[in-house]
Design a protein around this motif. Structure first.
Motif, mmCIF file in Angstrom:
data_model
loop_
_atom_site.group_PDB
_atom_site.id
_atom_site.type_symbol
_atom_site.label_atom_id
_atom_site.label_comp_id
_atom_site.label_asym_id
_atom_site.label_seq_id
_atom_site.Cartn_x
_atom_site.Cartn_y
_atom_site.Cartn_z
ATOM 1 N N SER A 29 0.833 -1.215 0.000
ATOM 2 C CA SER A 29 0.000 0.000 0.000
ATOM 3 C C SER A 29 0.861 1.257 0.000
ATOM 4 O O SER A 29 0.581 2.219 -0.719
ATOM 5 N N TRP A 30 1.911 1.251 0.793
ATOM 6 C CA TRP A 30 2.796 2.411 0.874
ATOM 7 C C TRP A 30 3.483 2.646 -0.473
ATOM 8 O O TRP A 30 3.564 3.780 -0.940
ATOM 9 N N ARG A 31 3.969 1.585 -1.113
ATOM 10 C CA ARG A 31 4.616 1.715 -2.410
ATOM 11 C C ARG A 31 3.613 2.199 -3.475
ATOM 12 O O ARG A 31 3.954 3.002 -4.339
ATOM 13 N N SER A 32 2.396 1.726 -3.409
ATOM 14 C CA SER A 32 1.360 2.183 -4.352
ATOM 15 C C SER A 32 1.091 3.670 -4.159
ATOM 16 O O SER A 32 0.948 4.423 -5.129
ATOM 17 N N TRP A 33 1.027 4.096 -2.916
ATOM 18 C CA TRP A 33 0.819 5.515 -2.610
ATOM 19 C C TRP A 33 1.984 6.345 -3.135
ATOM 20 O O TRP A 33 1.775 7.405 -3.735
ATOM 21 N N GLN A 34 3.226 5.868 -2.935
ATOM 22 C CA GLN A 34 4.408 6.583 -3.418
ATOM 23 C C GLN A 34 4.392 6.684 -4.948
ATOM 24 O O GLN A 34 4.711 7.730 -5.517
ATOM 25 N N THR A 35 4.025 5.622 -5.615
ATOM 26 C CA THR A 35 3.963 5.614 -7.080
ATOM 27 C C THR A 35 2.918 6.609 -7.576
ATOM 28 O O THR A 35 3.172 7.380 -8.509
ATOM 29 N N ALA A 36 1.755 6.612 -6.954
ATOM 30 C CA ALA A 36 0.700 7.556 -7.354
ATOM 31 C C ALA A 36 1.150 8.997 -7.102
ATOM 32 O O ALA A 36 0.907 9.890 -7.930
ATOM 33 N N ARG A 37 1.806 9.225 -5.998
ATOM 34 C CA ARG A 37 2.293 10.565 -5.663
ATOM 35 C C ARG A 37 3.352 11.023 -6.673
ATOM 36 O O ARG A 37 3.327 12.165 -7.137
ATOM 37 N N ARG A 153 11.263 21.456 -11.211
ATOM 38 C CA ARG A 153 12.153 20.473 -10.581
ATOM 39 C C ARG A 153 11.325 19.282 -10.144
ATOM 40 O O ARG A 153 10.212 19.428 -9.657
ATOM 41 N N LEU A 154 11.924 18.119 -10.327
ATOM 42 C CA LEU A 154 11.283 16.890 -9.884
ATOM 43 C C LEU A 154 11.998 16.385 -8.638
ATOM 44 O O LEU A 154 13.161 16.027 -8.704
ATOM 45 N N TYR A 155 11.314 16.403 -7.535
ATOM 46 C CA TYR A 155 11.856 15.865 -6.287
ATOM 47 C C TYR A 155 11.095 14.604 -5.946
ATOM 48 O O TYR A 155 9.868 14.594 -5.915
ATOM 49 N N HIS A 156 11.808 13.534 -5.706
ATOM 50 C CA HIS A 156 11.148 12.274 -5.332
ATOM 51 C C HIS A 156 11.675 11.798 -4.003
ATOM 52 O O HIS A 156 12.702 11.998 -3.556
#
Length: 156
Positions: A29-37, A153-156
């Protein structure tokens, strides 16, 4: 295995399996949220970059070409209107008022020059004014890059 051993395994095994499944579920779930973000950040970046390139193109054309028309100014203002939802109010005001006024000035002077028949003193005065306006737009190019920098700028 004795029945007593099986009882211990099932007593501790079931919660352990549930715990491991829960950890995997939370991680997924956390990885899915990070990907969507991150996808949202990329979409916003792409929209902002497209607006930046369009604005830069109009500024470059106003500096480079002698014939920037009223239609070009209207097209610029249309692009700025799209920027309203992608940038801060301060940036929107800069693009619409400061930069827009400078582009409009070059367009207005160009129109006035084309209305004059010859290259008399009024035409030379307008040519000088247009040259100064283009010089101001040239200075605005660097300011545009500086003001746009935080948005591009792209910050991840």
């Amino acid at each position: 295995m004795t029945s007593e051993a099986l009882a211990h395994v099932s007593a501790f095994g079931s919660p352990l399996v549930a715990l491991i499944a829960g950890v995997f579920g939370v991680t997924f779930s956390w990885r899915s949220w990070q990907t969507a973000r991150n996808k949202l950040k990329l979409d916003l970046f792409e929209k902002r970059y497209r607006v930046y390139l369009a604005i830069k193109s109009h500024v470059d054309r106003a500096i480079r070409d002698s014939a920037i028309s009223a239609d070009d100014v209207l097209q610029y203002l249309s692009i700025v209107e799209e920027a309203r939802w992608l940038f801060s109010d301060e940036m929107f005001d800069y693009l619409g008022k400061d930069l827009g006024a400078a582009i409009s000035t070059v367009s207005r002077i160009t129109d006035e020059m084309s209305d004059l028949a010859g290259r008399g003193p009024e035409w030379r005065r307008l040519a000088s004014e247009r040259r100064n306006s283009k010089h101001q737009l040239f200075k605005q190019q660097e300011l545009l890059r500086v003001k746009m920098d935080p948005y591009l700028r792209l910050y991840h």
